[in-house]
Design a protein around this motif. Structure first.
Motif, PDB file in Angstrom:
ATOM      1  N   LEU A  90       0.813  -1.219   0.000  1.00 26.03           N
ATOM      2  CA  LEU A  90       0.000   0.000   0.000  1.00 26.03           C
ATOM      3  C   LEU A  90       0.846   1.268   0.000  1.00 26.03           C
ATOM      4  O   LEU A  90       0.455   2.275  -0.586  1.00 26.03           O
ATOM      5  CB  LEU A  90      -0.927   0.015   1.216  1.00 26.03           C
ATOM      6  N   THR A  91       1.978   1.236   0.712  1.00 25.32           N
ATOM      7  CA  THR A  91       2.800   2.436   0.831  1.00 25.32           C
ATOM      8  C   THR A  91       4.271   2.054   0.979  1.00 25.32           C
ATOM      9  O   THR A  91       4.600   1.081   1.653  1.00 25.32           O
ATOM     10  CB  THR A  91       2.371   3.296   2.038  1.00 25.32           C
ATOM     11  N   ARG A  92       5.111   2.865   0.374  1.00 21.36           N
ATOM     12  CA  ARG A  92       6.545   2.635   0.515  1.00 21.36           C
ATOM     13  C   ARG A  92       7.099   3.352   1.742  1.00 21.36           C
ATOM     14  O   ARG A  92       8.304   3.315   1.999  1.00 21.36           O
ATOM     15  CB  ARG A  92       7.285   3.100  -0.736  1.00 21.36           C
ATOM     16  N   SER A  93       6.249   4.052   2.517  1.00 22.05           N
ATOM     17  CA  SER A  93       6.714   4.841   3.656  1.00 22.05           C
ATOM     18  C   SER A  93       7.352   3.953   4.720  1.00 22.05           C
ATOM     19  O   SER A  93       6.863   2.863   5.032  1.00 22.05           O
ATOM     20  CB  SER A  93       5.566   5.660   4.254  1.00 22.05           C
ATOM     21  N   ALA A  94       8.441   4.450   5.282  1.00 23.71           N
ATOM     22  CA  ALA A  94       9.310   3.653   6.150  1.00 23.71           C
ATOM     23  C   ALA A  94       8.625   3.069   7.384  1.00 23.71           C
ATOM     24  O   ALA A  94       8.867   1.905   7.727  1.00 23.71           O
ATOM     25  CB  ALA A  94      10.517   4.501   6.567  1.00 23.71           C
ATOM     26  N   PRO A  95       7.758   3.811   8.113  1.00 22.99           N
ATOM     27  CA  PRO A  95       7.204   3.239   9.346  1.00 22.99           C
ATOM     28  C   PRO A  95       6.356   1.994   9.132  1.00 22.99           C
ATOM     29  O   PRO A  95       6.134   1.231  10.073  1.00 22.99           O
ATOM     30  CB  PRO A  95       6.349   4.380   9.918  1.00 22.99           C
ATOM     31  N   PHE A  96       5.881   1.761   7.903  1.00 26.21           N
ATOM     32  CA  PHE A  96       4.960   0.659   7.630  1.00 26.21           C
ATOM     33  C   PHE A  96       5.583  -0.406   6.730  1.00 26.21           C
ATOM     34  O   PHE A  96       4.885  -1.194   6.116  1.00 26.21           O
ATOM     35  CB  PHE A  96       3.685   1.202   6.985  1.00 26.21           C
ATOM     36  N   SER A  97       6.913  -0.438   6.654  1.00 28.09           N
ATOM     37  CA  SER A  97       7.597  -1.277   5.670  1.00 28.09           C
ATOM     38  C   SER A  97       7.775  -2.727   6.099  1.00 28.09           C
ATOM     39  O   SER A  97       7.963  -3.597   5.251  1.00 28.09           O
ATOM     40  CB  SER A  97       8.975  -0.682   5.351  1.00 28.09           C
ATOM     41  N   GLU A  98       7.732  -3.015   7.411  1.00 30.01           N
ATOM     42  CA  GLU A  98       7.903  -4.388   7.859  1.00 30.01           C
ATOM     43  C   GLU A  98       7.321  -4.572   9.255  1.00 30.01           C
ATOM     44  O   GLU A  98       7.247  -3.636  10.052  1.00 30.01           O
ATOM     45  CB  GLU A  98       9.376  -4.781   7.859  1.00 30.01           C
ATOM     46  N   PRO A 330       2.089  19.727   8.323  1.00 29.63           N
ATOM     47  CA  PRO A 330       1.642  18.672   7.411  1.00 29.63           C
ATOM     48  C   PRO A 330       2.506  18.559   6.156  1.00 29.63           C
ATOM     49  O   PRO A 330       2.443  17.544   5.452  1.00 29.63           O
ATOM     50  CB  PRO A 330       0.211  19.093   7.049  1.00 29.63           C
ATOM     51  N   SER A 331       3.319  19.569   5.883  1.00 22.07           N
ATOM     52  CA  SER A 331       4.215  19.508   4.724  1.00 22.07           C
ATOM     53  C   SER A 331       5.430  18.633   4.990  1.00 22.07           C
ATOM     54  O   SER A 331       6.173  18.310   4.047  1.00 22.07           O
ATOM     55  CB  SER A 331       4.669  20.920   4.340  1.00 22.07           C
ATOM     56  N   ASN A 332       5.674  18.248   6.251  1.00 28.29           N
ATOM     57  CA  ASN A 332       6.761  17.323   6.559  1.00 28.29           C
ATOM     58  C   ASN A 332       6.301  15.907   6.211  1.00 28.29           C
ATOM     59  O   ASN A 332       5.776  15.173   7.043  1.00 28.29           O
ATOM     60  CB  ASN A 332       7.147  17.418   8.040  1.00 28.29           C
ATOM     61  N   LEU A 333       6.499  15.557   4.945  1.00 29.43           N
ATOM     62  CA  LEU A 333       6.072  14.269   4.404  1.00 29.43           C
ATOM     63  C   LEU A 333       7.298  13.455   3.990  1.00 29.43           C
ATOM     64  O   LEU A 333       8.392  14.016   3.822  1.00 29.43           O
ATOM     65  CB  LEU A 333       5.152  14.482   3.205  1.00 29.43           C
ATOM     66  N   ILE A 334       7.132  12.175   3.838  1.00 26.68           N
ATOM     67  CA  ILE A 334       8.208  11.282   3.442  1.00 26.68           C
ATOM     68  C   ILE A 334       7.756  10.465   2.230  1.00 26.68           C
ATOM     69  O   ILE A 334       6.556  10.431   1.917  1.00 26.68           O
ATOM     70  CB  ILE A 334       8.608  10.345   4.599  1.00 26.68           C
ATOM     71  N   PRO A 335       8.685   9.825   1.523  1.00 33.30           N
ATOM     72  CA  PRO A 335       8.274   9.001   0.382  1.00 33.30           C
ATOM     73  C   PRO A 335       7.218   7.975   0.777  1.00 33.30           C
ATOM     74  O   PRO A 335       7.326   7.304   1.800  1.00 33.30           O
ATOM     75  CB  PRO A 335       9.587   8.313  -0.018  1.00 33.30           C
ATOM     76  N   GLY A 336       6.174   7.892  -0.038  1.00 35.13           N
ATOM     77  CA  GLY A 336       5.079   6.972   0.229  1.00 35.13           C
ATOM     78  C   GLY A 336       3.861   7.627   0.838  1.00 35.13           C
ATOM     79  O   GLY A 336       2.801   7.001   0.941  1.00 35.13           O
ATOM     80  N   ILE A 337       3.990   8.896   1.272  1.00 35.74           N
ATOM     81  CA  ILE A 337       2.866   9.640   1.834  1.00 35.74           C
ATOM     82  C   ILE A 337       2.811  11.002   1.163  1.00 35.74           C
ATOM     83  O   ILE A 337       3.784  11.767   1.218  1.00 35.74           O
ATOM     84  CB  ILE A 337       2.983   9.819   3.360  1.00 35.74           C
ATOM     85  N   GLU A 338       1.696  11.297   0.511  1.00 37.97           N
ATOM     86  CA  GLU A 338       1.518  12.567  -0.172  1.00 37.97           C
ATOM     87  C   GLU A 338       0.177  13.183   0.224  1.00 37.97           C
ATOM     88  O   GLU A 338      -0.722  12.472   0.689  1.00 37.97           O
ATOM     89  CB  GLU A 338       1.569  12.374  -1.694  1.00 37.97           C
ATOM     90  N   PRO A 339       0.036  14.492   0.067  1.00 34.37           N
ATOM     91  CA  PRO A 339      -1.250  15.123   0.399  1.00 34.37           C
ATOM     92  C   PRO A 339      -2.326  14.769  -0.609  1.00 34.37           C
ATOM     93  O   PRO A 339      -2.039  14.558  -1.796  1.00 34.37           O
ATOM     94  CB  PRO A 339      -0.934  16.623   0.354  1.00 34.37           C
ATOM     95  N   GLN A 409      13.049   8.542  -8.496  1.00 31.54           N
ATOM     96  CA  GLN A 409      12.163   7.593  -7.817  1.00 31.54           C
ATOM     97  C   GLN A 409      11.335   8.266  -6.722  1.00 31.54           C
ATOM     98  O   GLN A 409      10.347   7.712  -6.253  1.00 31.54           O
ATOM     99  CB  GLN A 409      12.973   6.440  -7.220  1.00 31.54           C
ATOM    100  N   TYR A 410      11.751   9.471  -6.326  1.00 29.94           N
ATOM    101  CA  TYR A 410      11.014  10.180  -5.281  1.00 29.94           C
ATOM    102  C   TYR A 410      10.129  11.289  -5.836  1.00 29.94           C
ATOM    103  O   TYR A 410       9.623  12.123  -5.083  1.00 29.94           O
ATOM    104  CB  TYR A 410      11.997  10.771  -4.260  1.00 29.94           C
ATOM    105  N   ARG A 411       9.936  11.314  -7.127  1.00 23.50           N
ATOM    106  CA  ARG A 411       9.028  12.299  -7.709  1.00 23.50           C
ATOM    107  C   ARG A 411       7.607  12.091  -7.194  1.00 23.50           C
ATOM    108  O   ARG A 411       7.199  10.967  -6.884  1.00 23.50           O
ATOM    109  CB  ARG A 411       9.013  12.179  -9.231  1.00 23.50           C
ATOM    110  N   ALA A 412       6.867  13.177  -7.117  1.00 16.70           N
ATOM    111  CA  ALA A 412       5.462  13.073  -6.729  1.00 16.70           C
ATOM    112  C   ALA A 412       4.717  12.236  -7.754  1.00 16.70           C
ATOM    113  O   ALA A 412       5.036  12.247  -8.949  1.00 16.70           O
ATOM    114  CB  ALA A 412       4.834  14.456  -6.624  1.00 16.70           C
TER     115      ALA A 412
END
Length: 503
Positions: A90-98, A330-339, A409-412
């Motif tokens: 579902l998401t590449r974001s780090a906190p949910f990766s494993e 809310p602008s402090n976002l990481i790869p895998g989470i976008e507005p 790879q980190y493009r929106a």
């Protein structure tokens, strides 16, 4: 007798005439629409070219020195978030990766409207902001203890807060002012019903849920998009103070929530919250009677999934250096989470970051509480309190001398757009039904407390048109709710019913 033009302009502010004068920006240019942000079509994002919106938010963020304009009183704690599964599909974001992944966090709980030294017993939405320190940068999930908000468009945020804050003349908070505003905002009916319930006076920070309020996008490594809403559920349960309990506690302790948090964590009774998500595919967004990207709405009847647990287990060493200087946006976002295209979120993405730049300075991200756990590499430079070390002559990009490149790879993620640039409200407003659902879901005692809490302020409204307009909103949410509230404030039910038919 000579009268200067500037005097004539200033005198307009004090005229008793009912003739409308044209609203302007600070440069004197007339405002064409002060109700809706400029968007790319009816479903599209808010545009940076909306100079009126940007100016309103910039000026609003600079109204106080140095106290936060909103969320001024707060208490914080450190902890950790542990994922209970691998959600990389579902998401590449780090906190949910494993499964079992541990991410350090800092949480700041807060009041929203009332000032830094105000009693914690006062009715108010409560901020619930979580900073995740991940290996791909800091992610801020900035929400409240209630699932929705008063408005759906950031254009109205300064106006809303102005109405809720004390009068600029008397410095007194006045229901006549904020109900005057809300009588023009039927979208607030749901949030008002929630905040005037006992949830608006939490028993403790430990005993309240947290909500992301807005929808975000989860993006996986294949650039597949899902829309997601976040909800922290307290393992301690949710407890709000009744009107009698508010009176009792307020007379003895106006710091009860902060004291409770420090006492319990200090004693080793570490509070925990489970993080749940609701997920919708882009194709599902148009399948509801309401708009799912409307911040005044909950996603009803959408299944939820538990994705992890947060434990707060360490208190700040110094209140100012950590809790007070913590900068959330809310602008402090990481790869895998976008507005998402949520209009209120789109405005907050700008305004919160801009507020921190004003309040703490250009280099606030270098403060220990805000510093990323990974190396920060960019060409932002100088400014007050800059603690970075820069030894290279290259402070630009691109360069043959310094290989500091962006990574595709980190493009929106690409989002399709349709329509025209416009200013107008969303089509599916549905301002009342969810307020009624919430009311009917309360126990009889909680319904009675809601009526008591809300009528206490609404009965102070002197303008009959404002009072009956508000009553009609609650009547449209639920007839019994509106009828009971009308009796409680000695209103005219026939007038309420007449207004309701016209809406």
């Amino acid at each position: 007798m000579h009268i200067s033009k500037s005097f004539l302009v200033l005198s307009l502010a004090f005229t008793s005439s009912t003739q409308a004068t044209i609203l302007t920006r600070d440069n004197g240019a007339p405002v064409g629409d002060n109700q809706n942000s400029l968007t790319a079509g009816s479903e599209g994002s808010v545009l940076l070219q909306d100079v009126h919106l940007i100016q309103k938010l910039q000026r609003f963020a600079r109204e106080r020195i140095p106290e936060r304009v909103v969320h001024p009183r707060g208490a914080g704690a450190h902890g950790e978030f542990v994922a209970n599964g691998d959600y990389s599909e579902l998401t590449r974001s780090a906190p949910f990766s494993e499964k079992g992944k541990v991410t350090p966090v800092f949480v700041r709980f807060s009041s929203v409207i009332h000032s830094k030294g105000s009693p914690e017993t006062l009715r108010d939405p409560r901020g619930f902001a979580t900073k995740f320190y991940t290996e791909e940068g800091n992610w801020d999930l900035v929400g409240n203890n209630l699932p929705v908000f008063f408005i759906r468009d950031a254009m109205k945020f300064p106006d809303m807060v102005h109405s809720l804050k004390p009068s600029p003349v008397t410095n007194l908070q006045d229901p006549n002012r904020f109900f005057d505003f809300f009588s023009h905002e039927p979208s607030a009916t749901h949030m008002l019903t929630q905040v005037y319930s006992n949830l608006g006076t939490p028993a403790s920070y430990r005993e309240m849920d947290g909500w992301g309020v807005h929808a975000y996008k989860w993006v996986n490594e294949h650039n597949q998009v899902q829309y997601v809403k976040f909800n922290w559920k307290s393992q301690q349960g949710v407890k709000g103070l009744t009107p009698d309990q508010v009176v009792e506690i307020q007379g003895n302790n106006f710091n009860h929530m902060t004291e409770d948090l420090y006492r319990e964590i200090g004693a080793g009774n570490f509070p925990k919250w489970d993080l749940y998500v609701k997920v919708l595919s882009p194709d599902q967004l148009d399948s509801f009677e309401y708009h799912p990207l409307d911040a005044t709405k909950m996603w009803l009847d959408v299944p939820e999934t538990k994705v992890g647990t947060m434990t707060l287990n360490r208190l700040p060493d110094n209140f100012f250096q950590e809790t007070e200087q913590a900068a959330f946006a809310p602008s402090n976002l990481i790869p895998g989470i976008e507005p998402s295209e949520d209009r209120l979120l789109q405005g907050r993405i700008f305004s919160y970051a801009d507020t921190q730049l004003y309040r703490l300075g250009a280099n606030h991200s270098q403060l220990p509480i805000n510093r990323a756990t990974v190396e920060v590499r960019n060409h932002n430079q100088e400014g007050a309190a800059n603690m970075s070390v820069a030894s290279s002559e290259v402070n630009y990009q691109a360069s043959r001398q310094l290989d500091l490149a962006d990574d595709n790879q980190y493009r929106a993620v690409n989002t399709a757009l349709a329509g025209t640039v416009q200013q107008g409200a969303i089509d599916k407003q549905d301002n009342f039904s969810q307020a009624g659902i919430f009311y009917r879901g309360l126990s009889k005692q909680d319904q009675q407390d809601l009526i008591s809490n809300l009528s206490g302020d609404l009965s102070k409204v002197k303008d009959s048109k404002v009072k009956h307009k508000m009553l009609s909103y609650f009547y449209l949410a639920d007839k019994q709710y509106g009828e009971r509230l009308t009796r409680a404030v000695a209103g005219d039910l026939s007038k309420v019913q007449k207004i309701s038919k016209s809406l």
